[in-house]
Write a protein that holds these residues in place. Structure first.
Motif, PDB file in Angstrom:
ATOM      1  N   GLN A   2       0.751  -1.302   0.129  1.00 45.34           N
ATOM      2  CA  GLN A   2       0.111   0.125  -0.244  1.00 45.34           C
ATOM      3  C   GLN A   2       1.215   1.258   0.374  1.00 45.34           C
ATOM      4  OE1 GLN A   2      -2.753   0.066   3.406  1.00 45.34           O
ATOM      5  NE2 GLN A   2      -4.286   2.225   2.353  1.00 45.34           N
ATOM      6  N   ALA A   3       0.672   2.108  -0.607  1.00 44.58           N
ATOM      7  CA  ALA A   3       1.125   3.185  -0.859  1.00 44.58           C
ATOM      8  C   ALA A   3       0.751   4.091   0.635  1.00 44.58           C
ATOM      9  CB  ALA A   3       0.499   4.228  -2.022  1.00 44.58           C
ATOM     10  N   PRO A   4       2.485   4.829   1.202  1.00 46.67           N
ATOM     11  CA  PRO A   4       2.084   5.970   2.273  1.00 46.67           C
ATOM     12  C   PRO A   4       0.893   6.904   1.936  1.00 46.67           C
ATOM     13  CG  PRO A   4       3.752   6.168   0.933  1.00 46.67           C
ATOM     14  CD  PRO A   4       3.235   4.947  -0.265  1.00 46.67           C
ATOM     15  N   VAL A   5       0.608   6.778   2.885  1.00 48.16           N
ATOM     16  CA  VAL A   5      -0.618   7.648   2.899  1.00 48.16           C
ATOM     17  C   VAL A   5       0.268   9.264   3.633  1.00 48.16           C
ATOM     18  CG1 VAL A   5      -2.596   9.248   4.446  1.00 48.16           C
ATOM     19  CG2 VAL A   5      -2.296   6.458   3.715  1.00 48.16           C
ATOM     20  N   ALA A   6       0.034   9.992   2.920  1.00 48.47           N
ATOM     21  CA  ALA A   6       0.456  11.895   2.784  1.00 48.47           C
ATOM     22  C   ALA A   6       0.127  12.248   4.463  1.00 48.47           C
ATOM     23  CB  ALA A   6      -0.066  12.411   1.900  1.00 48.47           C
ATOM     24  N   PRO A   7       0.570  12.689   5.297  1.00 45.06           N
ATOM     25  CA  PRO A   7       0.314  13.664   6.529  1.00 45.06           C
ATOM     26  C   PRO A   7       0.088  14.678   6.750  1.00 45.06           C
ATOM     27  CG  PRO A   7       2.930  14.255   6.061  1.00 45.06           C
ATOM     28  CD  PRO A   7       2.479  13.318   4.733  1.00 45.06           C
ATOM     29  N   LYS A   8      -1.236  14.879   7.916  1.00 41.19           N
ATOM     30  CA  LYS A   8      -2.476  15.933   7.554  1.00 41.19           C
ATOM     31  C   LYS A   8      -1.961  17.312   7.992  1.00 41.19           C
ATOM     32  CE  LYS A   8      -6.210  13.376   8.699  1.00 41.19           C
ATOM     33  NZ  LYS A   8      -7.753  13.398   9.655  1.00 41.19           N
ATOM     34  N   PRO A   9      -2.098  18.304   6.583  1.00 38.34           N
ATOM     35  CA  PRO A   9      -1.438  19.704   7.405  1.00 38.34           C
ATOM     36  C   PRO A   9      -1.871  20.099   8.796  1.00 38.34           C
ATOM     37  CG  PRO A   9      -2.968  19.887   5.908  1.00 38.34           C
ATOM     38  CD  PRO A   9      -2.740  18.085   5.872  1.00 38.34           C
ATOM     39  N   ARG A  10      -0.369  20.604   9.617  1.00 41.52           N
ATOM     40  CA  ARG A  10      -0.750  21.435  11.174  1.00 41.52           C
ATOM     41  C   ARG A  10      -1.087  22.507  10.698  1.00 41.52           C
ATOM     42  NH1 ARG A  10       4.264  19.822  14.795  1.00 41.52           N
ATOM     43  NH2 ARG A  10       2.474  20.561  16.101  1.00 41.52           N
ATOM     44  N   LEU A  11      -1.913  22.942  12.098  1.00 38.49           N
ATOM     45  CA  LEU A  11      -3.038  24.421  11.692  1.00 38.49           C
ATOM     46  C   LEU A  11      -1.546  24.755  12.486  1.00 38.49           C
ATOM     47  CD1 LEU A  11      -6.250  22.970  12.874  1.00 38.49           C
ATOM     48  CD2 LEU A  11      -5.796  23.777  10.390  1.00 38.49           C
ATOM     49  N   ASP A  12      -1.925  26.671  11.959  1.00 38.58           N
ATOM     50  CA  ASP A  12      -0.680  27.070  12.740  1.00 38.58           C
ATOM     51  C   ASP A  12      -1.619  28.197  14.104  1.00 38.58           C
ATOM     52  OD1 ASP A  12       1.094  28.730  13.263  1.00 38.58           O
ATOM     53  OD2 ASP A  12       1.414  29.904  11.663  1.00 38.58           O
ATOM     54  N   PHE A  13      -1.717  27.206  14.617  1.00 39.19           N
ATOM     55  CA  PHE A  13      -2.570  28.046  16.128  1.00 39.19           C
ATOM     56  C   PHE A  13      -1.297  29.744  16.604  1.00 39.19           C
ATOM     57  CE2 PHE A  13      -3.814  23.304  16.479  1.00 39.19           C
ATOM     58  CZ  PHE A  13      -4.857  23.595  16.705  1.00 39.19           C
ATOM     59  N   LEU A  14      -0.616  29.591  16.620  1.00 39.78           N
ATOM     60  CA  LEU A  14       0.108  30.784  17.075  1.00 39.78           C
ATOM     61  C   LEU A  14      -0.306  32.198  15.858  1.00 39.78           C
ATOM     62  CD1 LEU A  14       4.049  29.443  18.267  1.00 39.78           C
ATOM     63  CD2 LEU A  14       1.346  29.914  19.560  1.00 39.78           C
ATOM     64  N   SER A  15      -0.383  31.710  15.090  1.00 39.84           N
ATOM     65  CA  SER A  15      -0.877  32.660  14.169  1.00 39.84           C
ATOM     66  C   SER A  15      -2.236  33.124  13.417  1.00 39.84           C
ATOM     67  CB  SER A  15       0.585  32.702  13.054  1.00 39.84           C
ATOM     68  OG  SER A  15      -0.010  31.608  11.758  1.00 39.84           O
ATOM     69  N   ALA A  16      -3.223  31.656  14.250  1.00 42.14           N
ATOM     70  CA  ALA A  16      -4.083  31.782  13.606  1.00 42.14           C
ATOM     71  C   ALA A  16      -4.792  33.324  14.684  1.00 42.14           C
ATOM     72  CB  ALA A  16      -5.016  30.824  14.056  1.00 42.14           C
ATOM     73  N   LYS A  17      -6.217  33.556  14.263  1.00 40.30           N
ATOM     74  CA  LYS A  17      -7.243  34.577  14.897  1.00 40.30           C
ATOM     75  C   LYS A  17      -7.714  33.626  16.080  1.00 40.30           C
ATOM     76  CE  LYS A  17      -9.775  37.946  13.735  1.00 40.30           C
ATOM     77  NZ  LYS A  17     -10.963  39.360  12.939  1.00 40.30           N
ATOM     78  N   PRO A  18      -7.458  34.521  17.672  1.00 38.41           N
ATOM     79  CA  PRO A  18      -8.213  33.384  18.543  1.00 38.41           C
ATOM     80  C   PRO A  18      -9.929  33.929  17.948  1.00 38.41           C
ATOM     81  CG  PRO A  18      -6.900  35.624  19.484  1.00 38.41           C
ATOM     82  CD  PRO A  18      -6.620  35.372  18.129  1.00 38.41           C
ATOM     83  N   PRO A  19     -10.837  33.096  19.219  1.00 38.20           N
ATOM     84  CA  PRO A  19     -12.386  33.611  18.503  1.00 38.20           C
ATOM     85  C   PRO A  19     -12.594  34.353  19.050  1.00 38.20           C
ATOM     86  CG  PRO A  19     -11.708  31.558  19.959  1.00 38.20           C
ATOM     87  CD  PRO A  19     -10.713  31.982  19.234  1.00 38.20           C
ATOM     88  N   PRO A  20     -13.137  34.572  19.448  1.00 38.06           N
ATOM     89  CA  PRO A  20     -13.877  35.873  20.465  1.00 38.06           C
ATOM     90  C   PRO A  20     -13.904  35.554  21.854  1.00 38.06           C
ATOM     91  CG  PRO A  20     -15.082  35.963  18.402  1.00 38.06           C
ATOM     92  CD  PRO A  20     -14.302  34.872  18.241  1.00 38.06           C
ATOM     93  N   ASN A  21     -14.301  36.686  22.287  1.00 37.46           N
ATOM     94  CA  ASN A  21     -14.281  36.738  23.754  1.00 37.46           C
ATOM     95  C   ASN A  21     -12.986  35.210  24.367  1.00 37.46           C
ATOM     96  OD1 ASN A  21     -16.251  38.303  24.077  1.00 37.46           O
ATOM     97  ND2 ASN A  21     -17.634  37.020  23.700  1.00 37.46           N
ATOM     98  N   TYR A  22     -12.380  34.788  23.930  1.00 35.95           N
ATOM     99  CA  TYR A  22     -11.494  33.517  23.999  1.00 35.95           C
ATOM    100  C   TYR A  22     -10.201  34.155  25.000  1.00 35.95           C
ATOM    101  CZ  TYR A  22      -7.295  30.711  24.404  1.00 35.95           C
ATOM    102  OH  TYR A  22      -6.802  29.016  24.518  1.00 35.95           O
ATOM    103  N   VAL A  23     -10.370  33.240  26.052  1.00 32.35           N
ATOM    104  CA  VAL A  23      -9.481  34.147  27.413  1.00 32.35           C
ATOM    105  C   VAL A  23      -8.477  32.180  27.742  1.00 32.35           C
ATOM    106  CG1 VAL A  23      -8.941  34.547  29.907  1.00 32.35           C
ATOM    107  CG2 VAL A  23     -10.963  35.275  28.248  1.00 32.35           C
ATOM    108  N   ALA A  24      -7.453  32.698  27.262  1.00 30.46           N
ATOM    109  CA  ALA A  24      -6.423  31.237  27.381  1.00 30.46           C
ATOM    110  C   ALA A  24      -6.038  31.168  28.701  1.00 30.46           C
ATOM    111  CB  ALA A  24      -4.634  32.247  26.585  1.00 30.46           C
ATOM    112  N   GLY A  25      -5.985  30.066  28.458  1.00 29.50           N
ATOM    113  CA  GLY A  25      -6.124  29.153  30.441  1.00 29.50           C
ATOM    114  C   GLY A  25      -7.397  29.283  31.038  1.00 29.50           C
ATOM    115  N   LEU A  26      -8.679  29.961  31.125  1.00 32.24           N
ATOM    116  CA  LEU A  26      -9.697  29.718  31.407  1.00 32.24           C
ATOM    117  C   LEU A  26     -10.525  28.610  31.610  1.00 32.24           C
ATOM    118  CD1 LEU A  26     -11.680  31.726  32.341  1.00 32.24           C
ATOM    119  CD2 LEU A  26     -12.839  31.883  30.612  1.00 32.24           C
ATOM    120  N   GLY A  27      -9.965  27.183  30.478  1.00 29.99           N
ATOM    121  CA  GLY A  27     -10.795  25.813  30.274  1.00 29.99           C
ATOM    122  C   GLY A  27      -9.712  24.961  31.666  1.00 29.99           C
TER     123      GLY A  27
END
Length: 951
Positions: A2-27
């Motif tokens: 079987q041919a190798p499966v290509a890896p999924k691209p990783r999301l760049d969380f550091l450069s991504a825009k946080p969602p509204p009203n997001y507070v880091a570590g609140l959870g």
């Protein structure tokens, strides 16, 4: 596969825009917090912008940060300013942050406040409080540190301190002991490896070369001769003989020196022996000095070229050349200067100085032709002449040109004989009538009659000159007209005062002293008599005249002082002090007749002055005229019938001349008239001299009933019982005397000595202790205690006592002297230095130091210190005895005679050994010279006994 499966691209969380009203570590339960850096420092808010600038109220100022930690917004996407955080990171610090050296970046609430005068005053007040508190603790802190240092040094002494006592004893070692000390050896290696020494033989080629070097070629090499001497064979060059070269140079030098000799005058210009010394003494100018000379030469050349009539320029240029060593150039310059400045006296004088002796005559001859009125040139011309006649002719020529020159007249008179000098002076006073020196010189050369005429003419010409009147008085005195001396001085002073001349008393007194030195005593006396009262207030006359006489006496002007006293006693006829000073002057510098005449005159005006009668009687007695002394005392008794001093003087005169019956009779009359305790004491002394013990006891007991507080009577009573062997009665007499006279030190000393003789040291010690309690701080009692312990062998006790004595009497010279003699010889130098610091001018200490120099064979120092001791205390006979013994051992007959003469003149009365000898019954009539020689014998015995005791 079987041919190798290509890896999924990783999301760049550091450069991504946080969602509204997001507070880091609140959870997961983490909450955010705010730091100081987020809110900024606690400092004043920035000034708000003025509304006039167009800004809104509350809006930030232009180009100001929004807030600390927030950064600046970008004005332009492409070229706007960077954020505040990035700029601060690049700079490394924040511009808005206040930095304090103590608090760091946090400056506090007052970090931006200004430091004004109130803050300065407050800081000064607090600083003063801190300094005050520190000063209160300073003494305790320094005392504690000092105590800690002392304890540390005591526990940890240095090597020097550990061996200080041993080093002090090194000077006691002899030279043999020093030589016996082994040398310090190197003990680090007990067995040194001996280095191998090898010797290489010298090669034969070296020996052969040395032989060739010492050879000297006596013939030309054949190979060199074959080619005409123009070729030297290789390796055959002879070595130069340096010894021969040195000898040749010496021969050449001697030939040059011989060539430099002057065969005309017979004297050598160059000294052959001092030639090398002269070369060494020549000054070699440095490059800098040569450069300075060149600059100065150019400058002076410019001066003389721009102003050739300026004489100082020529003189300076010539002296520059002289300094540079170019004497010929200097002479040439001065020759040109004489041509350019023929009327300058300085130029001609400088030209003469630079010229040779033969040329100088010609130069000065041209100079006097150009400047015939120059006195300096005529004097120089006379000086250049060798013959006296030529000198006189030059001066005569000068006087033809300058008739009023005092220098030329004086020089001519000095070179002439007496007859010619008189003629010249007659002409000189005609040409220079206002110069008193010429008139006085002429008067001295003239006869008596002509001298009076000359002085009269001088007096008419010089009406304000006192020297003419004084010379006239001297002239009259020299020719025997003594009566005219005083009249001339008196008339002269009146004439000078009429002319308006102020009579200076000090100047006239100096003239009187000058007249005394010239042998004109009457002139001196006349001057003093007429000017002594000038300018002196009436109430100050006595003090001023006595001071003047004493100053004249110090300067050796005895006749002047005698004249002052002679005038003073005529004014103060009833002042005993002036008569006494005049009598002392006659006693020291006059004759017996003059002293007797003065005292006769004194008692005529003051018949109640006992001291004048007694002085006259004593001088007659010392001169050997006993009947005259008796006559004077009889006259004194007639004038002062109730004078006890005259009675006792008459008694002493008879007693010293072995007239015992006369002496007893005089004392009997004195006792009948109710004499004092001295009369009873003298009566007992006479009976002791005659050997009448019962009569002596009778007078002593009667005297003690009348005068129980006179300690000498108690002392004589105890000594009488001691001589007779009645020791208990002597002890009782001393004890009774101490009760009546507890402060009499001789009584305490006599009782202690008697107790030591009767009952031993313990009783004497108790007596001396009681005496010290009754009379504290008395060095004699302490000294007696120290000597008592030393006599009984208690050396340790004596050292303790002398230490206590010096603590109680730190300035007692006799105790310091005893302390120096008690210590060992090596320690005496240190002890004497301490004694001189405590009491520098004490004669006892000085005498002990003199003995130290004597023992160390330092004869000159010992003589100087002994002379100082007898000068400070001439009344102590022990010092004279030591001095005389020293001169007998190290001095000459002249020095011995001088010491003996000075001792007789001083008439010493005190001293431990001196009093023991002089007050002995068998020595009561001995002169001072005999007592001095006996004291020397006793001193030698005491020193021998002390030396034997030490051995």
């Amino acid at each position: 596969m079987q041919a190798p499966v290509a890896p999924k691209p990783r999301l760049d969380f550091l450069s991504a825009k946080p969602p509204p009203n997001y507070v880091a570590g609140l959870g997961r339960g983490a909450t955010g917090f705010t730091t100081r850096s987020d809110i900024g420092p606690a400092r004043a808010a920035p000034n708000l912008p003025d509304s006039s600038n167009g800004g809104a109220i509350g809006a930030p100022p232009p180009q100001s940060g929004v807030g600390r930690g927030r950064g600046k917004g970008r004005e332009d996407e492409a070229g706007g300013p960077e954020s505040g955080d990035e700029a601060d990171e690049e700079k490394g610090y924040d511009e808005n942050q206040t930095f304090d050296e103590f608090e760091g970046n946090d400056g506090g609430l007052l970090g931006s406040a200004q430091y004004d005068d109130d803050d300065k005053e407050a800081d000064a007040v607090w600083k003063g409080i801190d300094d005050r508190m520190d000063s209160r603790r300073k003494d305790r802190r320094e005392a504690r540190l000092k105590q800690e240092n002392a304890e540390y040094r005591a526990l940890n002494p240095t090597v020097r301190e550990q061996f200080s006592d041993a080093k002090r004893k090194l000077h006691t070692m002899t030279y043999e002991e020093w030589d016996n000390i082994p040398e310090a050896a190197d003990l680090r290696l007990r067995k040194k490896v001996r280095r191998f020494e090898s010797f290489d033989p010298v090669p034969d080629t070296l020996l052969e070369k040395a032989v060739q070097e010492q050879k000297h070629a006596a013939a030309v090499d054949p190979r060199s001769r074959a080619v005409g001497g123009t070729e030297t064979p290789w390796a055959q060059t002879p070595v130069t003989d340096l010894t021969a070269v040195g000898e040749g140079r010496g021969t050449v030098l001697s030939l040059k020196l011989d060539r430099l000799s002057d065969s005309v005058t017979g004297q050598t210009v160059v000294d052959p022996k001092g030639y090398l010394t002269d070369l060494q003494s020549m000054k070699i100018n440095s490059d800098a000095e040569i450069s300075d000379i060149k600059k100065a030469r150019l400058l002076l050349k410019s001066v003389i070229q721009t102003n050739p009539k300026h004489p100082p320029g020529w003189i300076a240029a010539a002296r520059l050349e002289e300094v540079a060593g170019k004497i010929q150039a200097a002479r040439k310059l001065m020759q040109e200067g004489c041509e350019e400045c023929p009327k300058s006296e300085d130029v001609w004088l400088e030209a003469c100085r630079l010229s040779s002796p033969d040329e100088a005559k010609g130069v000065v001859a041209r100079g006097v032709k150009k400047i015939p009125n120059s006195v300096k040139l005529w004097m120089l011309a006379a000086k250049l002449e060798q013959d006296v006649g030529n000198k006189c002719r030059v001066l005569q020529k000068g006087l033809e040109k300058i008739q009023d020159s005092i220098r030329l007249w004086k020089a001519l008179v000095e070179l002439s004989n007496e007859e010619d000098a008189r003629l010249y002076l007659q002409r000189a006073v005609e040409c220079c009538p206002l110069h008193v020196e010429l008139w006085l010189a002429l008067a001295r050369l003239e006869t008596y009659d002509n001298a009076k005429k000359v002085l009269n003419k001088a007096r008419l010409k010089l009406t304000k000159e006192p020297a003419i009147w004084i010379t006239a008085a001297k002239l009259e005195e020299a020719n025997g007209n003594t009566g005219m001396v005083g009249k001339i001085i008196e008339r002269g002073i009146r004439s000078l005062q009429k002319e308006g001349l102020d009579i200076d008393r000090e100047v006239w007194m100096k003239e009187a002293e000058a007249a005394e030195r010239a042998g004109s005593v009457l002139t001196c006396q006349a001057i003093i008599q007429n000017i002594i009262g000038v300018g002196v207030e009436e109430e100050d006359r006595k003090r001023t005249w006595v001071a003047d006489a004493e100053e004249c006496q110090k300067r050796g002007s005895i006749e002047t002082a005698r004249a002052i006293y002679a005038h003073a006693v005529t004014v103060f006829l009833t002042k005993k002090s002036i008569w006494l000073k005049a009598a002392q002057l006659e006693k020291s510098h006059g004759t017996g007749e003059s002293l007797d005449s003065l005292l006769r005159k004194a008692v005529t005006y003051m018949p109640q002055a006992e001291v004048l009668w007694l002085m006259g009687a004593k001088e007659k007695w010392l001169a050997g005229d006993v009947p005259a002394a008796r006559a004077i005392l009889q006259e004194a008794y007639a004038s002062i019938p109730n004078s006890e001093d005259i009675w006792l003087a008459a008694f002493k005169l008879e007693f010293e001349n072995h007239e015992q019956e006369r002496a007893r009779m005089l004392l009997s009359k004195a006792r009948e008239r109710g004499g004092s305790e001295r009369v009873w004491m003298k009566s007992a002394i006479v009976e002791r001299e005659l050997g009448n013990a019962s009569e002596e006891r009778k007078f002593l007991e009667e005297g003690l009933k009348l005068f129980p507080s006179f300690f000498k009577l108690w002392l004589m009573l105890g000594q009488l019982d001691d001589r007779l062997g009645n020791l208990e009665q002597a002890k009782q007499a001393y004890e009774t005397g101490i009760k009546h006279c507890p402060s009499s030190i001789p009584l305490w000393l006599s009782l202690a000595s008697l107790e030591e003789k009767m009952n031993g040291l313990s009783k004497a010690r108790a007596v001396l202790t009681m005496g010290r309690k009754r009379n504290p701080r008395n060095p004699e009692l302490w000294l007696a205690a120290v000597r008592a312990e030393s006599r009984n062998g208690n050396k340790k006790e004596s050292e303790i006592l002398i230490a206590k004595a010096l603590q109680e009497c730190p300035e007692s010279g006799i105790l310091w002297a005893t302390s120096i003699e008690m210590v060992l010889r090596p320690q005496r130098k240190i002890k004497s230095a301490d004694a001189l610091k405590r009491c520098n001018n004490d004669p006892h200490v000085i005498a002990v130091v003199a003995k130290m120099f004597w023992h160390d064979r330092k004869v000159d120092k010992a003589r100087s210190w002994m002379n100082r001791a007898v000068t400070l205390a001439p009344d102590i006979g022990d010092f004279w005895a030591v001095y005389y013994k020293f001169e007998l051992q190290h001095g000459t007959e002249d020095t011995q005679r001088d010491v003996l003469k000075r001792c007789v003149a001083a008439e010493p009365k005190h001293g431990e050994r001196w009093q023991a000898i002089s007050k002995a019954v068998e020595n009561s009539h001995l002169p001072v010279e005999a007592i001095l020689k006996k004291a020397v014998v006793v001193l030698g015995k005491a020193e021998n006994a002390a030396e034997s005791g030490k051995n």
